[in-house]
Design an enzyme around this catalytic site. Structure first.
Site, short mmCIF file in Angstrom:
data_model
loop_
_atom_site.label_atom_id
_atom_site.label_comp_id
_atom_site.label_asym_id
_atom_site.label_seq_id
_atom_site.Cartn_x
_atom_site.Cartn_y
_atom_site.Cartn_z
N ASP A 185 0.84 -1.20 0.15
CA ASP A 185 0.15 -0.02 -0.13
C ASP A 185 0.81 1.08 0.26
OD1 ASP A 185 0.84 -0.02 2.48
OD2 ASP A 185 -1.09 -0.02 3.57
N HIS A 319 -10.98 0.96 -4.87
CA HIS A 319 -10.42 2.26 -3.66
C HIS A 319 -9.45 3.09 -4.54
CE1 HIS A 319 -8.76 3.55 -0.17
NE2 HIS A 319 -7.63 3.14 -0.33
#
Lengths: 461, 209
Positions: A185, A319
């Site tokens: 991430d 996302h």
């Protein structure tokens, strides 16, 4: 490994017009790889002790000078509004902070859509109690330097009877630096004008520094209002901390229920986020993961949505596309450059377990301390929570919500555009549940010195 | 000017339907006969209707009402000297073609009414969600159109000013009554349903041939 090394030791430079040596390192330094660290929450019961701690600790707080070739381990210090009060800031300084910051994140739960399981009444201590006065964080790329720096920080704050350690959460040290749901991430970060480095491939044009750091013009042309006096506000920024518990059992069950093979499961997992577990974006790797691409910071963010207007590769509701729509034509007029945040995501607890499917697995301590930094962090967080996370209208998705951090209602759906007909998955669950949050101000180094040296006369409680 | 009134929330809502009806009848006791009779005629029907509300007026934030996804905004503001003339000329040029508003993507309608011999503007609109989170987007994306439309108003601070939200809230008046046919549909939803409807018709046309 730091940014400059990850990029192969070369970084195209541009003039640094920001006061990098006054801005805290965490504002500009990327999270190291691998990463280790601790977030400590402190309460200040004695104003003099609080100020002395700041005077002692400030020399060790790293600046953003040459942030692209960051040193080993660094400390950051941030102060909440109740912390500013506990430190005895002058009344006119206190009044000069934005209203949402003064009331605190828990009191803003309506604006932040923190309802149901995310409601502040379900948060873990000490968050939302008003007791979190100061957040001290250590970041490092080695376990040893982390340990030494943390020891030093601890030595400073433990000396005072008037300072209480409310919580200390270690983070990082995850295999492959994966987050609690098993993804790499924190890949996409905004490029900031005047920070001294040319944008990385795919970052887009540099955004005006005033969006992220106080005292500089923002995208609208003018600097944002800042706390006064000038020395307190300038070169500081606001930080939102969100503590998420990752419901790994629920997440894995969802993947299993809606995909038959492991290959299908991984594709579904990629469609939710817009990237494969390795970080490789679906735009550049549409049909299978490409770990070499995911690991390459020169390539893993270098794309636009020009050839994917309908989301056949990266779903409009994924996302990554919600948090940075890039060149997507949206159904509501929006300027992507005024809603960007600097993201410092830190994973804590047990590593992701792809085979955990029980409800007990949901409550194994494991999740994220997510830090977002912006000169208008409160406003931006409210915008994102209301418009781009817990709504779908801006992407013509009706009531659909962000599959990663959205709060899903009963019967919620997630749409995967495909030819000839889209796939619509029913019953998507909330995979990351909010368990805490605070707003902080991350002052400049000169502001920390100023607070530490406030004259006793103006400090009566 | 501060004429904002509370929205139909809080104590308004806790009053029972029965109490509200009784109050209405009391007030109508002094009404002209046509009104009194009319109320008696529909009383049973009215009671059923309000006992099972289809929608409810909520607050749209600081000022204004909201039903489902749709909010209303009503503003009355005094014109500065010459302001009415300039705005009228601009509106006549557009002749109902607000491409900028189309671009905003959340406006159901807008109405500009000149009051009291061109001394005040009444502006009404219905729109999706909240407008104020998007103020920064307006500043960077369509600042000129907003300043052209609003610069004729007395005290308009300019769309880039941090005072602009306060200016609008100061002149905003919450509607006492407001009807929305489809509170659950945003402008984007309506456009999508139109496309879906056309596609289904095409499909049915082919199947039925």
């Amino acid at each position: 490994m730091h940014l400059v090394d990850r990029l192969g030791g070369e970084l195209p430079r541009s003039p640094a017009t920001l006061a990098l040596d006054d801005i805290q390192a965490t504002v500009l330094r990327y999270r190291p790889e691998p990463y280790y660290g601790t977030h400590v929450m402190l309460r200040i019961d004695d104003q003099r002790a609080g100020r002395e701690l700041l005077r002692n600790l400030t020399p060790y707080v790293a600046s953003a000078a040459e942030w692209w070739r960051a040193g080993e381990a660094w400390i950051s210090v941030a102060v909440s509004f109740t912390g500013m009060v506990a430190l005895g800031l002058p009344a006119d300084s206190l009044r000069s902070f934005p209203e949402a910051f003064r009331s605190g994140m828990a009191a803003q739960s309506d604006e932040l859509r923190d309802y149901g399981p995310n409601d502040p009444k379900n948060w873990d201590a000490p968050f939302g109690t008003g007791q979190v006065h100061m957040g001290v964080s250590v970041f490092s790329d080695s376990a040893q330097a982390w340990g030494e720096t943390m020891e030093m920080a601890r030595h400073h704050y433990r000396r005072f009877a008037g300072i209480t350690e409310l919580s200390a959460q270690d983070f990082g040290a995850q295999p492959g630096d994966l987050n609690p749901l098993g993804y790499r991430d924190s890949i996409g970060q905004p490029a900031i004008e005047g920070s001294g480095v040319e944008p990385l491939p795919g970052q887009g044009r540099p955004i005006k520094a005033g969006e992220f750091i106080l005292g500089y013009p923002g995208e609208g042309g003018a600097p944002l209002p800042m706390p006064h006096p000038d020395v307190l506000g300038r070169n500081g920024t606001f930080v939102g901390l969100r503590k998420y518990q990752s419901r790994v059992g629920t997440f894995n069950r969802f993947l299993r229920e809606h995909a038959r093979t492991e290959q299908e499961r991984e594709l579904l997992a990629a469609k939710l986020v817009g990237r494969w577990r390795s970080g490789a974006p679906l735009t550049l790797a549409p049909s299978q993961d490409d770990p070499a691409l995911g690991a390459d910071p020169r390539r893993n963010n270098d794309f636009t949505y020009a050839d994917d207007p309908h989301g056949h590769q990266v779903p409009l509701g994924s996302h990554m596309r919600r948090m940075n729509p890039r060149d997507t034509v949206m159904t509501r007029l929006a300027d992507v450059n005024v809603h960007r945040i600097i993201r410092r995501s830190t994973t804590f607890g047990a590593p992701y377990d792809p085979d955990a499917t029980s409800t007990e697995a949901d409550e194994v301590p494991r999740g994220l301390y997510f830090l977002f930094l912006s000169a208008k962090a409160m406003e931006t967080m409210e915008f994102l929570q209301q418009e781009w996370i817990n709504n779908g209208n801006f992407m013509d998705l009706g009531d659909e919500r962000d599959p990663n951090i959205g709060l899903q209602e009963e019967g919620a759906t997630f749409t995967i555009p495909r030819d000839p007909v889209r796939r619509r998955i029913h019953g998507i669950q909330t995979f990351n549940v909010l368990r805490g949050g605070e707003y902080f101000f991350m002052p400049s180094l000169s502001a920390l010195t100023w607070i530490g040296g406030l004259p006793a006369a103006s400090t009566r409680l | 000017m501060s004429t904002s009134t509370p929205t139909a929330t809080g104590s308004e809502q806790v009053r029972t339907v029965q109490q509200k009806l009784e109050q209405l009848r009391d007030l109508f006791a002094d009404a002209p006969e046509v009104g009194r009779k009319a109320l008696e005629n529909v009383l049973t029907e009215l009671k059923t209707q309000v006992s099972e509300p289809r929608t409810r007026m909520e607050s749209a934030g600081r000022v204004g009402s909201r039903q489902g996804n749709v909010s209303e905004l009503t503003i009355i503001a005094p014109f500065a000297p010459g302001g009415a003339e300039r705005l009228r000329a601009f509106l006549q040029l557009l002749d109902g073609n607000f491409d900028g508003a189309n671009k905003v993507g959340s406006l159901h309608d807008m109405r500009f009414v000149f009051l009291d011999n061109d001394t005040k503007l009444l502006f009404c609109t219905a729109f999706d969600g909240d407008w104020d989170p998007y103020i920064d987007d307006f500043v960077t994306q369509i600042p000129d159109y907003l300043d052209i439309l609003s610069c004729g108003l007395e005290g308009w601070p300019g769309i880039r000013s941090p005072e602009v939200k306060d200016y609008l809230a100061r002149h905003q008046i919450t509607a006492e009554g407001w009807y929305v046919a489809h509170p659950d549909l945003t402008v984007a939803d309506i456009s999508r349903l139109k496309r879906v409807g056309q596609a289904v018709d095409e499909f049915l046309d082919k199947v039925g041939d």
